[in-house]
Write a protein that holds these residues in place. Structure first.
Motif, PDB file in Angstrom:
ATOM      1  N   ARG A  18       4.097   1.998  -7.404  1.00 42.33           N
ATOM      2  CA  ARG A  18       3.590   0.757  -8.003  1.00 42.33           C
ATOM      3  C   ARG A  18       2.336   0.296  -7.259  1.00 42.33           C
ATOM      4  N   THR A  19       2.382   0.392  -5.931  1.00 39.24           N
ATOM      5  CA  THR A  19       1.244  -0.016  -5.108  1.00 39.24           C
ATOM      6  C   THR A  19       0.006   0.809  -5.481  1.00 39.24           C
ATOM      7  N   LEU A  20       0.198   2.142  -5.564  1.00 40.05           N
ATOM      8  CA  LEU A  20      -0.930   3.006  -5.891  1.00 40.05           C
ATOM      9  C   LEU A  20      -1.418   2.736  -7.316  1.00 40.05           C
ATOM     10  N   ASP A  21      -0.503   2.348  -8.199  1.00 37.88           N
ATOM     11  CA  ASP A  21      -0.852   2.061  -9.583  1.00 37.88           C
ATOM     12  C   ASP A  21      -1.739   0.813  -9.653  1.00 37.88           C
ATOM     13  N   MET A  22      -1.374  -0.176  -8.820  1.00 32.12           N
ATOM     14  CA  MET A  22      -2.128  -1.437  -8.824  1.00 32.12           C
ATOM     15  C   MET A  22      -3.465  -1.290  -8.125  1.00 32.12           C
ATOM     16  N   LEU A  23      -3.462  -0.645  -6.937  1.00 24.43           N
ATOM     17  CA  LEU A  23      -4.656  -0.698  -6.079  1.00 24.43           C
ATOM     18  C   LEU A  23      -5.486   0.577  -6.119  1.00 24.43           C
ATOM     19  N   GLY A  24      -5.020   1.602  -6.785  1.00 30.31           N
ATOM     20  CA  GLY A  24      -5.763   2.860  -6.773  1.00 30.31           C
ATOM     21  C   GLY A  24      -5.529   3.588  -5.466  1.00 30.31           C
ATOM     22  N   PRO A  25      -6.303   4.687  -5.209  1.00 33.05           N
ATOM     23  CA  PRO A  25      -6.089   5.524  -4.025  1.00 33.05           C
ATOM     24  C   PRO A  25      -6.085   4.685  -2.751  1.00 33.05           C
ATOM     25  N   LEU A  26      -5.114   5.005  -1.871  1.00 36.70           N
ATOM     26  CA  LEU A  26      -4.918   4.186  -0.671  1.00 36.70           C
ATOM     27  C   LEU A  26      -4.357   5.061   0.440  1.00 36.70           C
ATOM     28  N   HIS A  27      -4.689   4.752   1.701  1.00 35.98           N
ATOM     29  CA  HIS A  27      -4.122   5.519   2.813  1.00 35.98           C
ATOM     30  C   HIS A  27      -2.779   4.947   3.235  1.00 35.98           C
ATOM     31  N   GLY A  28      -2.091   5.672   4.095  1.00 36.12           N
ATOM     32  CA  GLY A  28      -0.735   5.304   4.504  1.00 36.12           C
ATOM     33  C   GLY A  28      -0.683   3.892   5.076  1.00 36.12           C
ATOM     34  N   TYR A  29      -1.636   3.549   5.913  1.00 41.21           N
ATOM     35  CA  TYR A  29      -1.650   2.216   6.509  1.00 41.21           C
ATOM     36  C   TYR A  29      -1.756   1.153   5.430  1.00 41.21           C
ATOM     37  N   GLY A  30      -2.691   1.397   4.505  1.00 45.63           N
ATOM     38  CA  GLY A  30      -2.903   0.449   3.410  1.00 45.63           C
ATOM     39  C   GLY A  30      -1.638   0.257   2.590  1.00 45.63           C
ATOM     40  N   ARG A  86       2.473   8.545 -12.815  1.00 46.97           N
ATOM     41  CA  ARG A  86       2.373   7.360 -13.673  1.00 46.97           C
ATOM     42  C   ARG A  86       3.583   7.321 -14.616  1.00 46.97           C
ATOM     43  N   LYS A  87       3.876   8.465 -15.172  1.00 50.05           N
ATOM     44  CA  LYS A  87       5.016   8.545 -16.086  1.00 50.05           C
ATOM     45  C   LYS A  87       6.320   8.198 -15.352  1.00 50.05           C
ATOM     46  N   GLN A  88       6.436   8.759 -14.160  1.00 44.24           N
ATOM     47  CA  GLN A  88       7.633   8.532 -13.356  1.00 44.24           C
ATOM     48  C   GLN A  88       7.774   7.043 -13.042  1.00 44.24           C
TER      49      GLN A  88
END
Lengths: 114, 899
Positions: A18-30, A86-88
């Motif tokens: 969900r986080t990646l879906d909202m914010l786009g590509p992100l590193h582990g810390y983010g 995304r599907k998952q």
């Protein structure tokens, strides 16, 4: 400390997606920061929880990882959602909502039967 | 679906190793740095920020471990580590490893080899399509003769119409012919088959086509289907053979195809032809006469039909046929038709022998496993110190158990690899051995299933060995460690286990030795059976001049007269060779069964109602035959040259027939005649013939069979349907074989001359399969005894080393060397005696099972059992002696000081 929660593997995967879906590509810390903020610091993620979960998602093909540069010019590994991811996410979210509704109905304070 | 993907990724992850670790370290370092930056941004001092970030990470090493576990397959990696460790540990004790691996290799190799035979011959599905649906119909008559009959064409027809559960019935008639080559001729065995034969059998051609309904009947062109074997051996696998003509017994026959490799049944066969190849087989005689039985039947069960249904229907049909045709079936003969699954019928000759060998091989494996278990137990005791240290360093009992299992796996797998190498060396030998018993010997190979069996056996052994090596229970380690145990003696339970294993080894060895003894005695008894011939300096040279396919029935007598001239020519030329004492002519060679068999009647002896008429083998002999073969004339006279065609019908009978027809009377001068329905298809008359002499019996049906009743006609008076020369020399008759064969080839070129054998060679052929049985089982027995002896010695030696203190104390208290020796011997003797007792009981049962393989030896032969017992006891005591002597050498002073 008492109100800090342990995070379960399945729910963590959903949070990451969900986080990646909202914010786009992100590193582990983010990802970790974002999840902690969203949970209003009720969750803390140590590396031993976060990184195996990220690897598992990667192995399952829901996210992909790539090295890149962070905002303050640090080399970091960025995770991005794949189409399968995304599907998952959609599937999992629906499942979760259903379960949450169900549990909520069970735990609802007693009322007169409608 | 995603879990499959994950697993694949994990497998891939096992090989990314260091690079992935570096990657992870960099990633977590970046995480840490960003978090530190954040804390600094919030106003912390850099060192403090760093500390806070470290705490938040929850431990970098633990995280790396957790990721590592997610990346690969942790259990597999730890197994690999265990195996690596096991290899290292075994390399440290090379003597132990070598002994164990060799012991296991012998056991596993024997089992792999024998299993490959059992599988090919008894277990493997038939190459025939739906081979499980095929049944063989066996026609037999009960009673003293108990003969196996074939079927007549009308009888086959009964089943075709009356037994719907037999979906298709194939007919097969054994026949033979001469296959002419460019410069030689060979006799080949033929199967005359109906067009539906291959369809029913479920076989396919390699090239060309097989027979079909259009090939049935009288007016069709003769066609031939080659077996795969003949195609390769005679035609070099020529792929253009289809459509070519071959000369078969003087006739031109078209080759239409080559059959897939398949076990021959019921007889060895080189080629199949349609029935028309033998004019007789399509004649009205053959087709209409109910007692003219020349056909074998193999049927395919109809879809949905069961074996039980088929059996019922066949029994009913056969009973009805007997009731409807009373004059064709003598009720005293008790006709029977059995329905046997084809696979069973194929394996019949081999089943008992093979299961016996399999059991023997399994026994050898049991003994070697017991030995290895004992060695492992002893080594286990010596390793307890090591295990305690490992436990102290944090290894749990589960982990230690896994370590032991890995070690045992390495041992058994190494044994299996070596054993498979041994077995693969023996496969060729085994094929040669099995060919005597089974048509499926050619299918023996070490294929995936056999190797899978070997692997399963090895893994099972490893598991067993790991269970036997009893580890202390979880939790008890702590008490050991705190007690500072350096070494523990083998516990009572362990010693009892070791002793049990030794008893089992001795017992199994005794069973194997007893089996070997019985089979060896069988072989010796058999080779001592008198053939009935007074000399072995006899060469038999069968020459088949009358070719059934070649001769026109109208010119039979002319052909026979010409053949007799040739036979006489051969006889005279060979008789003139130096060293030859005499040469006789006859239809059938001594020690061979006659192809002609009839019912016989004695004059003035009406057959009692319900009594089957006696069966005889019909043979012919000339005046030199008996003298040349060394068959004694017991009463009356030999044939003489004055017994011309006109001299009236005379015969000679053998002792068995004389006793059967005229018990207690002098048969000379009495008259006998051939009788029975079958006679009318033969050139022999049912005239009364006067007995002029009685000759001694010969073992024509093999050394292990009772002599058969035989009736001899004068060679010159009868049609020479078959024939051959019996050559007697004063010494070294075998050397005459090639010269005599050359003479025959010159006189009758193009006639196959095969099976030129001396009487000694024929006798040897009869004994050979039993000798091989005896040798194989003896080999296993020897192996077992050696392993068991090593086992006893090993266990006692271990016991001595564990009791060194005790022995030292005893000796310092005044016990003599003899007493110490006796003490150890007694310890071994008890085990030995127990093993012997159990083993002899086992041998008693084994003997009963082996009954069918024995000859001239009772299954519970006391002499064999006693000698086996004595032998095992002697070897066992010898094995006890070494540790006993070692015990007596214990120096009390040294032992006490060491305490």
């Amino acid at each position: 400390m008492a109100d800090k929660l342990d995070v379960k593997q399945g729910t963590l995967a959903l949070m990451v997606l969900r986080t990646l879906d909202m914010l786009g590509p992100l590193h582990g810390y983010g990802i970790a920061r974002r999840i902690e903020e969203t949970s209003k610091n009720r969750l803390t993620l140590n590396y031993g929880t976060l990184y195996p979960a990220l690897l598992k998602l990667e192995q399952e093909g829901f996210i992909k990882a790539e090295w890149g540069l962070s905002d303050n010019n640090r080399r970091a590994k960025f995770y991005a959602l794949t189409a399968a991811g995304r599907k998952q996410l959609a599937r999992e979210a629906k499942e979760w909502n259903k379960t949450a509704d169900l549990i909520a109905a069970f735990l609802a304070p007693k009322r007169g039967t409608s | 679906m995603s879990s499959l993907r994950e697993t694949l990724a994990r497998i891939a992850g096992m090989f990314t190793g260091r690079r992935a670790d570096d990657d992870l370290r960099a990633e977590m370092q970046a995480h840490l740095d960003m978090e530190t930056d954040e804390f600094i941004r919030r106003g912390m001092a850099p060192a403090e920020a760093r500390r806070k970030a470290m705490i938040a990470s929850g431990g970098l090493t633990q995280a790396a471990e957790a990721v590592h576990d997610q990346r690969g397959l942790p259990w597999l990696e730890s197994l690999a580590a265990d195996l690596r460790y096991a290899l290292r540990a075994l390399r440290r004790s090379p003597a132990f490893t070598t002994i164990v691996v060799i012991t296991l290799a012998l056991g596993i190799g024997a089992n792999t080899a024998i299993f490959s035979v059992v599988r090919a011959v008894l277990l493997k599905p038939l190459p025939h399509r739906d081979g499980d649906r095929l049944v063989y119909l066996r026609h037999s008559i009960e009673g003293a003769t108990g003969d196996h009959l074939l079927f007549s064409v009308p009888e086959v027809r009964d089943f075709r119409t009356g037994a719907p559960s037999l979906g298709g019935i194939a007919e097969y008639s054994p026949w033979w012919g001469t296959l002419q080559g460019d410069d030689d001729a060979i006799r080949i065995d033929l199967g005359l088959v109906t067009g539906n034969f291959f369809d029913v059998m479920g076989l396919s051609p390699v090239i060309g086509r097989l027979t079909n309904a259009a090939d049935d009947g009288a007016g069709v062109p003769p066609v031939m289907v080659l077996t795969h074997g003949l195609w390769i051996s005679r035609f070099g696998g020529d792929s253009t053979i289809v459509g070519k003509q071959v000369r078969l017994s003087g006739k031109s026959v078209t080759v239409i195809g080559v059959l897939q490799p398949a076990p021959y049944f019921p007889d060895r066969v080189d080629a199949f032809t349609n029935m028309v190849v033998s004019p007789h087989h399509v004649s009205a005689f053959m087709v209409q006469n109910r007692v003219h039985r020349m056909t074998e039947m193999i049927a395919r069960l109809a879809p949905g039909a069961t074996l039980a249904q088929a059996r019922n229907e066949v029994t009913t049909v056969a009973a009805r046929a007997r009731a409807d045709n009373k004059d064709s079936y003598n009720p005293a003969s008790h006709y029977q038709v059995a329905v046997v699954p084809f696979k069973e019928a194929l394996g019949e000759g081999a089943r008992l022998t093979l299961w016996l060998l399999m059991a023997a091989a399994a026994f050898v494996l049991v003994i070697s496993a017991a030995n290895v278990a004992n060695l492992t137990l002893m080594r286990g005791v010596n390793r307890e110190h090591e295990l305690v240290v490992r436990a102290a360093l944090g290894a749990g009992a589960g982990r230690l158990r896994r370590l032991l299992l890995a070690e045992n796996l390495v041992l058994t797998i190494m044994g299996a690899v070596l054993g498979t190498l041994i077995a693969s060396g023996g496969v060729r030998l085994l094929i040669a051995f099995t060919e005597r018993y089974s048509a499926r010997a050619g299918e023996i190979r070490l294929d995936g299933t056999v190797l899978g069996f070997t692997f399963a056996v090895s893994v099972a052994l490893a598991l067993l060995l790991s269970v036997l090596a009893s580890l202390p229970r979880e939790g008890s380690f702590a008490s050991w460690i705190s007690a500072g145990v350096r070494r523990m003696s083998g516990g009572l339970r362990k010693q009892r286990l070791q002793r049990g294993l030794v008893i089992a080894q001795v017992a199994v060895s005794v069973v194997l030795l007893a089996g070997a003894g019985l089979l060896t005695r069988t072989m010796i008894q058999l080779s001592q059976v008198s053939t009935g011939l007074r000399t072995e300096e006899v060469l038999t040279l069968p020459v088949q001049l009358m070719d059934p396919g070649k001769v026109d029935p109208k010119h039979l007598l002319e052909a026979d007269a010409a053949n007799k001239v040739n036979y006489d020519l051969m006889r005279r030329e060979i008789a003139a060779l130096p060293g030859v004492v005499s040469v006789g002519l006859g239809s059938t060679m001594p020690l061979r069964t006659s192809m002609m068999s009839f019912d016989v009647a004695a004059e003035g002896r009406p057959q009692a109602a319900g009594e089957a008429s006696p069966h005889v083998d019909l043979r012919t002999a000339d005046p030199e035959y008996f003298r040349s073969a060394g068959i004694p004339v017991l009463k009356g006279r030999d044939f003489s040259t004055t017994d011309e065609m006109s001299a009236g019908h005379i015969v000679i009978v053998n002792q068995t027939l004389a006793d059967k027809l005229f018990p207690g009377e002098d048969p000379v001068g009495k008259r006998v005649a051939l009788t029975g329905e079958g006679l009318k298809f033969t050139p022999f008359s049912s005239d009364w013939r006067t007995i002029v002499g009685v000759v001694g019996d010969t073992r024509d049906g093999g050394l292990d069979a009772d002599p058969r009743a035989a009736l001899f006609f004068p060679f010159s008076q009868e049609l020479a349907v078959t024939g051959g020369l019996v050559i007697r020399a004063d010494s070294n008759v075998a050397a005459l074989a090639s010269t005599a064969t050359r003479i025959v080839r010159r006189i009758v070129p193009g006639v196959p001359v095969e099976h030129v054998l001396t009487v000694a060679q024929i006798k040897d052929q009869s004994v050979a399969p039993r000798r091989l049985n005896a040798e194989l089982i003896s080999l296993f027995g020897m192996l077992a005894v050696i392993i068991a002896a090593v086992g006893i010695a090993g266990v006692l030696a271990f016991s001595v080393s564990a009791r060194t203190n005790e022995i030292g104390i005893r000796m310092s208290l005044g016990a003599g060397r003899g007493q110490v020796e006796w003490m150890i011997l007694k310890e071994g003797g008890v085990l030995l005696a127990a093993g012997l007792a159990v083993g002899l009981m086992g041998a008693y049962f084994a003997g009963g099972i082996m009954r069918g393989l024995l000859f001239g030896v009772p299954p519970h032969d006391p002499a064999t059992f006693i000698s086996v017992g004595v032998m095992m006891a002697a070897i066992g005591i010898a094995a006890c002696w070494f540790p006993a002597i070692r015990a007596a050498r214990v120096d009390p002073a040294i032992t006490m000081r060491a305490q």
